[in-house]
Enzyme design. Structure first.
Site, PDB file in Angstrom:
ATOM      1  N   HIS A 105      19.331 100.368 -67.702  1.00 17.03           N
ATOM      2  CA  HIS A 105      19.985 101.501 -67.049  1.00 17.03           C
ATOM      3  C   HIS A 105      19.383 101.661 -65.662  1.00 17.03           C
ATOM      4  O   HIS A 105      18.194 101.424 -65.455  1.00 17.03           O
ATOM      5  CB  HIS A 105      19.755 102.779 -67.862  1.00 17.03           C
ATOM      6  CG  HIS A 105      19.887 104.042 -67.051  1.00 17.03           C
ATOM      7  ND1 HIS A 105      18.797 104.706 -66.532  1.00 17.03           N
ATOM      8  CD2 HIS A 105      20.973 104.742 -66.649  1.00 17.03           C
ATOM      9  CE1 HIS A 105      19.198 105.760 -65.867  1.00 17.03           C
ATOM     10  NE2 HIS A 105      20.516 105.807 -65.921  1.00 17.03           N
ATOM     11  N   ASN A 107      19.974 104.245 -61.894  1.00 20.38           N
ATOM     12  CA  ASN A 107      20.681 105.349 -61.258  1.00 20.38           C
ATOM     13  C   ASN A 107      19.976 105.682 -59.954  1.00 20.38           C
ATOM     14  O   ASN A 107      18.750 105.743 -59.903  1.00 20.38           O
ATOM     15  CB  ASN A 107      20.685 106.567 -62.183  1.00 20.38           C
ATOM     16  CG  ASN A 107      21.245 107.814 -61.513  1.00 20.38           C
ATOM     17  OD1 ASN A 107      20.513 108.598 -60.928  1.00 20.38           O
ATOM     18  ND2 ASN A 107      22.540 107.985 -61.599  1.00 20.38           N
ATOM     19  N   ARG A 109      20.712 108.617 -56.697  1.00 19.18           N
ATOM     20  CA  ARG A 109      21.597 109.738 -56.415  1.00 19.18           C
ATOM     21  C   ARG A 109      21.043 110.600 -55.279  1.00 19.18           C
ATOM     22  O   ARG A 109      19.839 110.572 -54.972  1.00 19.18           O
ATOM     23  CB  ARG A 109      21.783 110.591 -57.666  1.00 19.18           C
ATOM     24  CG  ARG A 109      20.489 111.102 -58.265  1.00 19.18           C
ATOM     25  CD  ARG A 109      20.716 111.741 -59.623  1.00 19.18           C
ATOM     26  NE  ARG A 109      19.463 112.201 -60.208  1.00 19.18           N
ATOM     27  CZ  ARG A 109      18.679 111.446 -60.984  1.00 19.18           C
ATOM     28  NH1 ARG A 109      19.011 110.201 -61.259  1.00 19.18           N
ATOM     29  NH2 ARG A 109      17.557 111.938 -61.494  1.00 19.18           N
ATOM     30  N   HIS A 144       8.115  95.651 -64.690  1.00 14.03           N
ATOM     31  CA  HIS A 144       7.247  96.637 -64.038  1.00 14.03           C
ATOM     32  C   HIS A 144       6.649  96.100 -62.742  1.00 14.03           C
ATOM     33  O   HIS A 144       6.405  96.875 -61.807  1.00 14.03           O
ATOM     34  CB  HIS A 144       6.162  97.098 -65.002  1.00 14.03           C
ATOM     35  CG  HIS A 144       6.653  98.136 -65.971  1.00 14.03           C
ATOM     36  ND1 HIS A 144       6.630  99.478 -65.689  1.00 14.03           N
ATOM     37  CD2 HIS A 144       7.219  98.009 -67.197  1.00 14.03           C
ATOM     38  CE1 HIS A 144       7.149 100.151 -66.708  1.00 14.03           C
ATOM     39  NE2 HIS A 144       7.500  99.289 -67.636  1.00 14.03           N
TER      40      HIS A 144
END
Length: 305
Positions: A105, A107, A109, A144
């Protein structure tokens, strides 16, 4: 503050990620749907389904605005409640066919809260996380390492801080376990000047494919059988539980009357729940929760070079 510049970057990022994922899949492409929101704004949803590698991959861009911030957006900053807002971002979830390829996932914004007679208040947020079904130490370390490299130009404390925030955020309290092996998570970021915050968001967005694609390439052709497939479907249930109960992006989308199909594109096409399931001790299925789904310093686990 340059709203149109941020929007242009996000649209370019959506295209870039979709192109890389379609190339990696090799047999399917993304379907694109433009949509409008009655209260203001809209977006562009892009979904790849039933490919050779990806069972479902959704990459969504949205830019919405309204007269009042939804509760999920002002929960940590109650002084902003009632302000008008603009919100834009790219959000994606990838559900591969092969159980040895992790779900991922990402994201990024940007929010602006506005009130007549006052300066707009802006902030950035985002990050990415990895959810394996069958753990692999090298995948976790490499994931990571790329995240840490993206953060490095912004200060030594940035990666540890946002890595810890990711561990804490993507945690199923009712299960007492992390959703996956973490990555980065940040929100309400405006502590630097606008250009620096925007540059950091771009660094995170641009590093997603370099973090994820090598893992897909290593694992997508690994042999598997019905046992692995059923375990993958069972563990996907945890993903659904988090997104519907805790995920702030999902809550914001629903509370702001966004397009439901676009908001729930993060959910896997197939999933199952089994009452009281416990993996056999010593199996790879047990190793997932016993070793991988723990808060670990993955960079410290890397072999000395």
């Amino acid at each position: 503050m340059q709203i149109e510049t941020v929007k242009a970057y996000l649209l370019q990022l959506q295209d870039q990620i979709c192109q890389a994922l379609a190339e990696e899949d090799g047999t399917a492409d993304f379907l694109t749907e433009e949509w409008q929101r009655e209260e203001g704004g809209g977006g562009r949803t892009r979904v790849l389904a039933d490919g050779r590698v990806f069972e479902k991959a959704g990459v969504n861009f949205s830019h919405v605005h309204g007269a009042s911030l939804p509760p999920s957006a002002s929960a940590s900053r109650p002084e902003l409640a009632g302000r008008g807002f603009q919100a834009m971002g790219v959000s994606l979830v990838i559900h591969p066919h092969n159980p040895y390829v992790p779900t991922s996932h990402a994201n990024v914004r940007f929010f602006v809260a506005e009130k007549a007679g006052e300066e707009p208040i802006w902030w950035f947020g985002g990050g990415y996380d990895l959810t394996p079904y069958y753990g692999n130490r090298q995948d976790c370390i490499d994931w990571h390492r790329v995240a840490a490299q993206a953060c490095a130009p912004f200060g030594e404390a940035v990666y540890p801080r946002f890595k810890a925030w990711c561990d804490d955020y993507f945690f199923l309290k009712h299960r007492g376990e992390p959703r996956g092996v973490g990555g980065l998570f940040f929100d309400d970021l405006n502590e630097w000047d606008f250009e620096t915050c925007f540059a950091f968001m771009r660094a995170v967005g641009d590093s997603y494919i370099p973090a994820y694609r090598p893992i897909v390439q290593r694992r997508k052709d690994a042999p598997y059988g019905e046992r692995e497939r059923q375990f993958q479907l069972y563990r996907r249930g945890r993903y659904v539980e988090f997104n519907l109960v805790y995920d702030r992006g999902t809550l914001f989308g629903l509370q702001s009357d966004g397009r439901t199909e676009a908001i729930l594109m993060s959910l896997p096409p197939l999933v199952r729940w089994e009452y009281g399931y416990q993996p056999q001790p010593g199996t790879p299925e047990a190793e997932l929760t016993d070793y991988y789904l723990q808060h670990r310093d993955w960079l410290a686990e890397a072999p000395a070079e």
